[in-house]
Design a protein around this motif. Structure first.
Motif, PDB file in Angstrom:
ATOM      1  N   ALA A   1       6.304   1.349  -7.800  1.00 40.81           N
ATOM      2  CA  ALA A   1       6.077   0.055  -7.285  1.00 40.81           C
ATOM      3  C   ALA A   1       4.545   0.071  -6.528  1.00 40.81           C
ATOM      4  O   ALA A   1       4.201  -1.295  -6.492  1.00 40.81           O
TER       5      ALA A   1
ATOM      6  N   TYR B   1       2.285  -5.870  -1.213  1.00 40.63           N
ATOM      7  CA  TYR B   1       3.308  -6.037  -1.968  1.00 40.63           C
ATOM      8  C   TYR B   1       3.255  -5.035  -3.292  1.00 40.63           C
ATOM      9  O   TYR B   1       2.013  -4.480  -3.420  1.00 40.63           O
ATOM     10  N   ILE B   2       4.199  -5.052  -3.905  1.00 43.13           N
ATOM     11  CA  ILE B   2       4.364  -4.518  -5.434  1.00 43.13           C
ATOM     12  C   ILE B   2       3.160  -4.988  -6.198  1.00 43.13           C
ATOM     13  O   ILE B   2       2.656  -6.093  -6.072  1.00 43.13           O
TER      14      ILE B   2
ATOM     15  N   ALA C   1       5.315  -4.057 -11.979  1.00 45.66           N
ATOM     16  CA  ALA C   1       6.442  -3.762 -10.754  1.00 45.66           C
ATOM     17  C   ALA C   1       7.212  -5.034 -10.891  1.00 45.66           C
ATOM     18  O   ALA C   1       8.416  -4.989 -10.184  1.00 45.66           O
ATOM     19  N   ASP C   2       6.616  -6.135 -10.978  1.00 43.69           N
ATOM     20  CA  ASP C   2       7.227  -7.236 -10.606  1.00 43.69           C
ATOM     21  C   ASP C   2       7.912  -8.024 -11.923  1.00 43.69           C
ATOM     22  O   ASP C   2       9.034  -8.919 -11.654  1.00 43.69           O
TER      23      ASP C   2
ATOM     24  N   THR D   1      11.961  -0.700 -11.055  1.00 44.91           N
ATOM     25  CA  THR D   1      10.821  -0.589  -9.971  1.00 44.91           C
ATOM     26  C   THR D   1      10.904   0.423  -9.057  1.00 44.91           C
ATOM     27  O   THR D   1      12.199   0.313  -8.598  1.00 44.91           O
TER      28      THR D   1
ATOM     29  N   GLY E   1      10.249   2.537  -5.496  1.00 41.45           N
ATOM     30  CA  GLY E   1       9.729   2.914  -4.459  1.00 41.45           C
ATOM     31  C   GLY E   1       9.815   4.348  -4.047  1.00 41.45           C
ATOM     32  O   GLY E   1      10.335   5.128  -4.481  1.00 41.45           O
TER      33      GLY E   1
ATOM     34  N   SER F   1       4.439   2.864   0.593  1.00 44.19           N
ATOM     35  CA  SER F   1       5.276   2.431  -0.553  1.00 44.19           C
ATOM     36  C   SER F   1       5.259   0.795  -0.656  1.00 44.19           C
ATOM     37  O   SER F   1       5.779   0.276   0.566  1.00 44.19           O
ATOM     38  N   SER F   2       4.602   0.421  -1.564  1.00 40.23           N
ATOM     39  CA  SER F   2       4.713  -1.115  -1.621  1.00 40.23           C
ATOM     40  C   SER F   2       5.874  -1.762  -1.496  1.00 40.23           C
ATOM     41  O   SER F   2       7.075  -1.334  -1.761  1.00 40.23           O
TER      42      SER F   2
ATOM     43  N   LYS G   1      12.573  -6.447  -4.878  1.00 36.61           N
ATOM     44  CA  LYS G   1      11.842  -5.156  -5.380  1.00 36.61           C
ATOM     45  C   LYS G   1      11.429  -4.298  -4.180  1.00 36.61           C
ATOM     46  O   LYS G   1      11.096  -4.909  -3.075  1.00 36.61           O
ATOM     47  N   PRO G   2      11.420  -2.913  -4.142  1.00 39.69           N
ATOM     48  CA  PRO G   2      11.654  -2.338  -5.544  1.00 39.69           C
ATOM     49  C   PRO G   2      13.291  -2.265  -5.743  1.00 39.69           C
ATOM     50  O   PRO G   2      14.099  -2.744  -5.140  1.00 39.69           O
TER      51      PRO G   2
ATOM     52  N   THR H   1       3.821   6.503  -4.867  1.00 35.69           N
ATOM     53  CA  THR H   1       5.200   6.108  -5.707  1.00 35.69           C
ATOM     54  C   THR H   1       4.729   6.628  -7.219  1.00 35.69           C
ATOM     55  O   THR H   1       5.679   6.569  -7.872  1.00 35.69           O
TER      56      THR H   1
END
Length: 544
Positions: free
Chosen positions: A326, A336-337, A341-342, A348, A350, A362-363, A373-374, A398
């Motif tokens: 992530a 953010y991710i 990861a998007d 995805t 985390g 962790s995003s 997400k994740p 991550t």
């Protein structure tokens, strides 16, 4: 003809000729072609560019070959080389070539009839590189060795139920994992990886940054990542998929951050596809780049924009499952991710700490288009990894929760080989501790093998699933469109076979909430039989 596809790959890489004299005016560009007309390759002869394993993977999942699978027209490549430009690589999926040339030469190439467009990748000369730090911390420390089989690495595996998964006979045999990273120093000399060489589990390597096969140098990040999956040193560290086959690809230059690394990722994914890889692990993420490369905004992390995200979705379209970290921006300004990861077709991952609490670094989600997400999380704070010297230490990021999960994914796929990659992705969500209430910090939660034992894979294949486990929240049935066509009947049975509840399920509904209160059920295993005029399936769930 089984080795012909490798010949195509080797020829693609052999197009590279290192520039002499260090001409700083020469930059790297992605040259897009208009078509693949008059090519010597065809969908009717896939063995010319795909391995038997790659063809089998598509066949098992019902994925038809397409125009996108064909290599680029070699005549176009020859014309670009004849014009005086250096061709580094070609991309089947983007129908493009990575070319190094001066601005004047680029302008000349843009006039060619078969050139559709170009994109600058801004790979700077070596003299202009600046050192950057990895977002993951590797703090080597003395550790007290656990005498058990997994040793100090037990907890990070046990959180997912890996010991039980291995005991059931699933350690990744027959599955192939490709690892994309920044280097793998020491992998060819560390004892914990010796089984990969002795057993023929290391299937291939390539450095897409340096254009060579030797990947055993540069950043030790990849070595540490690989150890969480592939290491085998009982009593010290055992990875989550020690018996899987592996490809090691260096796509990341840890000294700089430029768009060319996204293209390296794309090229590695195409190689992985051709070689028949099942799972890609990518502990890499992209948002901001060194000038003058183009940086992304959060709004562009919508699953369809960045080079690497598009590449990840194309990889998934071939039947591979892409597992990506992530990102480590959760406690930073970005938060953010990162890409890829998007992507909407990747798993995805985390990170949580040893108490299963979201790790602050962790995003988080959602994506720019508001998808959760994740997808899932695993232990990523203070996990045990190996350094390039083979020393055992603890590291956070991550980057490590991702491969821990990728190893589990490979073992689960080994256990349920009939699942498609997208069914497997959904199954991993269903196995999550937070499946009924996903959020943007831990997604669907921590997947565990124990939940697979209760039959969730069978439910997925049947097109219907049930809340599992059950505590005090309502029991919910989710049904695909085939089940929605007709009236159905749900019947609950306890472990003794006694019928405890019956409910009719009207047609044209994707979700049904059973009216029975969970508090009426005693703790234990229950069977829920769903039947219609044409179908019948039995689901299992646990009442806590």
């Amino acid at each position: 003809m089984r080795h012909l596809f490798l010949l195509v790959l080797l020829l693609t890489m052999a197009l590279y000729t290192r520039a002499q004299g260090g001409d700083g005016a020469q930059q790297k560009h992605l040259i897009f072609f208009t078509d693949k007309d008059n090519s010597p390759y065809s969908i009717a002869e896939p063995a010319l560019y795909l391995s038997a394993k790659a063809i089998e993977r598509r066949s098992k999942q019902g994925i038809a070959l397409s125009f996108r699978d064909l290599p680029v027209n070699p005549a176009y490549v020859s014309d670009i080389k004849a014009a005086g430009a250096i061709v580094l690589y070609t991309s089947r999926w983007f129908n493009a070539a990575v070319v190094q040339c001066s601005p004047q030469k680029l302008a000349e190439l843009q006039t060619l009839a078969f050139v559709k467009g170009t994109q600058q990748l801004n790979r700077l000369p070596a003299s202009n590189k600046k050192a950057t730090q990895s977002n993951d911390s590797l703090a080597l420390a003395k550790v007290s060795f656990d005498p058990s089989y997994f040793g100090p690495s037990f907890h990070q595996s046990n959180m997912l139920g890996i010991p039980e998964l291995h005991a059931a006979g699933y350690q990744g045999e027959g599955m192939t994992i490709a690892v994309f990273d920044a280097g793998f120093p020491g992998v060819n000399s560390i004892g914990a990886f010796s089984h990969l060489f002795q057993n023929g589990q290391l299937k291939g390597t390539y450095d897409f940054v340096g254009n060579k096969t030797n990947v055993y140098g540069h950043s030790q990040h990849g070595t540490s990542v690989l150890s969480t999956m592939a290491a085998y040193d009982p009593g010290r560290i055992v990875g989550t998929a020690p018996k899987a086959d592996y490809y090691l690809f260096r796509t990341e230059d840890a000294a700089t951050e430029h768009n060319i690394e996204e293209v390296n990722w794309l090229l590695a994914a195409e190689f992985a596809d051709s070689a028949g890889v099942d799972v890609i692990n990518s502990s890499l993420g992209y948002t901001l780049f060194d000038a003058p490369s183009y940086s992304y905004t959060y709004g562009e992390l919508n699953g369809n924009t960045t080079i690497v995200t598009r590449a990840a979705d194309l990889a998934a379209a071939t039947g591979m499952l892409v597992v990506t970290s992530a990102g480590n921006e959760g406690n930073k300004t970005w938060r953010y991710i990162s890409a890829p990861a998007d992507a909407d077709s990747v798993l995805t991952v985390g990170a949580v700490d040893s108490l299963a609490v979201h790790a602050l670094f962790s995003s988080v989600g959602p994506t720019a288009d508001q998808r959760t997400k994740p997808d899932v999380v695993a232990m990523g704070q203070q996990v045990y990894v190996l350094s390039s010297s083979g020393a055992l230490g603890r590291s956070s990021g991550t980057s490590f929760s991702g491969p821990i999960m990728a190893g589990m994914v490979a073992c689960i796929w080994q256990a349920r080989p009939k699942l498609t990659n997208m069914q497997l992705l959904e199954l991993m969500r269903q196995l999550g501790s937070n499946y009924n209430n996903p959020n943007n910090s831990i997604g669907y939660g921590i997947p565990t093998y124990s939940r697979l034992v209760t039959g969730l894979a069978d439910e997925l294949a049947a097109g219907i699933n049930i809340t599992n486990p059950v505590a005090e929240d309502p029991i919910v049935l989710r049904m695909d469109e085939n089940w929605q066509k007709e009236l159905a009947l749900a019947q609950l049975y306890d472990a003794t076979g006694k019928l405890v509840y019956t409910q009719l399920l009207p047609a044209q509904q994707a979700t049904h909430t059973l009216s029975i209160r969970p508090s009426r059920l005693k703790k234990g295993i229950y069977l829920c039989q769903i039947s219609s005029n044409s179908k019948n399936v039995t689901l299992r769930f646990v009442k806590l």
